[in-house]
Enzyme design. Sequence first.
Site, mmCIF file in Angstrom:
data_model
loop_
_atom_site.group_PDB
_atom_site.id
_atom_site.type_symbol
_atom_site.label_atom_id
_atom_site.label_comp_id
_atom_site.label_asym_id
_atom_site.label_seq_id
_atom_site.Cartn_x
_atom_site.Cartn_y
_atom_site.Cartn_z
ATOM 1 N N ARG A 63 0.862 -1.182 0.000
ATOM 2 C CA ARG A 63 0.000 0.000 0.000
ATOM 3 C C ARG A 63 0.899 1.233 0.000
ATOM 4 O O ARG A 63 1.694 1.427 0.912
ATOM 5 C CB ARG A 63 -0.885 0.004 1.254
ATOM 6 N N ARG A 93 -6.655 -3.544 -0.034
ATOM 7 C CA ARG A 93 -8.017 -3.031 0.082
ATOM 8 C C ARG A 93 -8.067 -1.515 -0.010
ATOM 9 O O ARG A 93 -7.286 -0.819 0.636
ATOM 10 C CB ARG A 93 -8.622 -3.491 1.418
ATOM 11 N N HIS A 123 1.922 -9.442 1.781
ATOM 12 C CA HIS A 123 1.725 -8.400 2.790
ATOM 13 C C HIS A 123 3.028 -8.024 3.494
ATOM 14 O O HIS A 123 3.061 -7.094 4.291
ATOM 15 C CB HIS A 123 0.682 -8.893 3.816
ATOM 16 N N TYR A 156 0.857 6.446 11.751
ATOM 17 C CA TYR A 156 0.869 5.036 12.132
ATOM 18 C C TYR A 156 2.089 4.801 13.026
ATOM 19 O O TYR A 156 3.199 5.198 12.684
ATOM 20 C CB TYR A 156 1.005 4.126 10.906
ATOM 21 N N ARG A 252 -4.568 -4.055 19.410
ATOM 22 C CA ARG A 252 -5.212 -2.793 19.065
ATOM 23 C C ARG A 252 -6.616 -2.968 18.515
ATOM 24 O O ARG A 252 -7.517 -2.185 18.805
ATOM 25 C CB ARG A 252 -4.345 -2.029 18.050
ATOM 26 N N HIS A 280 0.188 0.221 15.075
ATOM 27 C CA HIS A 280 0.262 -0.659 13.912
ATOM 28 C C HIS A 280 1.436 -1.631 13.984
ATOM 29 O O HIS A 280 1.547 -2.539 13.161
ATOM 30 C CB HIS A 280 0.374 0.206 12.648
#
Length: 373
Positions: A63, A93, A123, A156, A252, A280
């Site tokens: 991303r 996404r 990922h 983040y 989280r 994160h």
Amino acid sequence: PVTIPAQLDEIPFLDFDSFFTKIREQEILLHHPMNSFTGSVVRFIKSAAEDPKVLAIKQTLYRTSGDSPIVHALIEAAEAGKQVLAVIEIRARFDEQANVKWARKLEESGVHVVYGMLNMKIHAKASLVIRREDEGIILYAHMGTGNYHPKTARFYDDIGIISADQSLGADLISFFNQLSGVSSEATYSRLLVAPKKLRIQLIEKIRRERDNHLAGKPSYIRWKVNSLLDEQIIEELYEAAKSGVKIDLIVRGICSFRMSVVARTQKVRVRSILGRFLEHSRIFYFHNDANPEIYIGSADIMQRNLDRRFETLVNIQNSQHKENLIQILNTSFSDDFRHWELQDDDKWRHVRNSGSGDLLDDFQEYYLERNEK
């Protein structure tokens, strides 16, 4: 206040030899957004793109943004004749269309673009730089818990490392070969990799803590994750707790762990920290009979992450970096800071005030102030 890591702070941008020499001297631990993403990770990729001694760059992109300096750096590197591999997950996404758009730009510039694999998302967060030096070919790496996205890096909370450890570099060569289809099997030195081995290895480490405790040795499991949902891993944690292993979990987001299952043991604490930044980072700590093993990486404890994604956790070996990560875990369970706490009846309680009624401090503000010093 955002700072540049001390090792890199005063090196002129075009002094590539000094920049990479500093990384060779000592692995660098990053804690974003307290440490500047632009001044560390982006600079790492841009320096690799512009340095004539760099032969190749390999990069995962799950991303990011079309105007990302990292994407521009990869294009610049390819146009300069370097070998550039970008492993792009089109199905990130909300970012599918954007990813396709800038992936085409990368291809047009000569970047070798790999678009992931059927039924398997990529990922992992990893960069590999291959540089020719007087001593020969040297491998440099960045690995982290967050996306290569300069904008989200501002809010983040993520952990990363920049390293010249050649065993880690060799691991990443194997990993990128696997992603690009050059090889189907690989063995790793510092990495735990999903989907084939990560689940098994985490279970082995949980059971080792249980066995150590039953043998009268010290034991402790401490994890910081976004989500804790996988039934098998949770059952293993239950069994470890019931055997007497002390367990701390910072979760989280989604959490399927039930305190009611282990309430009698009084050995488990589960907390969640919400604040100005999105928590994160993923940290995995195993006491390992007083020889702590600590990993950071991209994987959450969900079936999709463990079984249907390429994920990586990297072993942290520098003793000071271990202490820094242990401090984050310690602080996460300090009663000096506001937090959410999972109770024995499986309900969350927001702890905002001390026993005397004073408002507790903010966990993230503490790290900002600490960074300023």
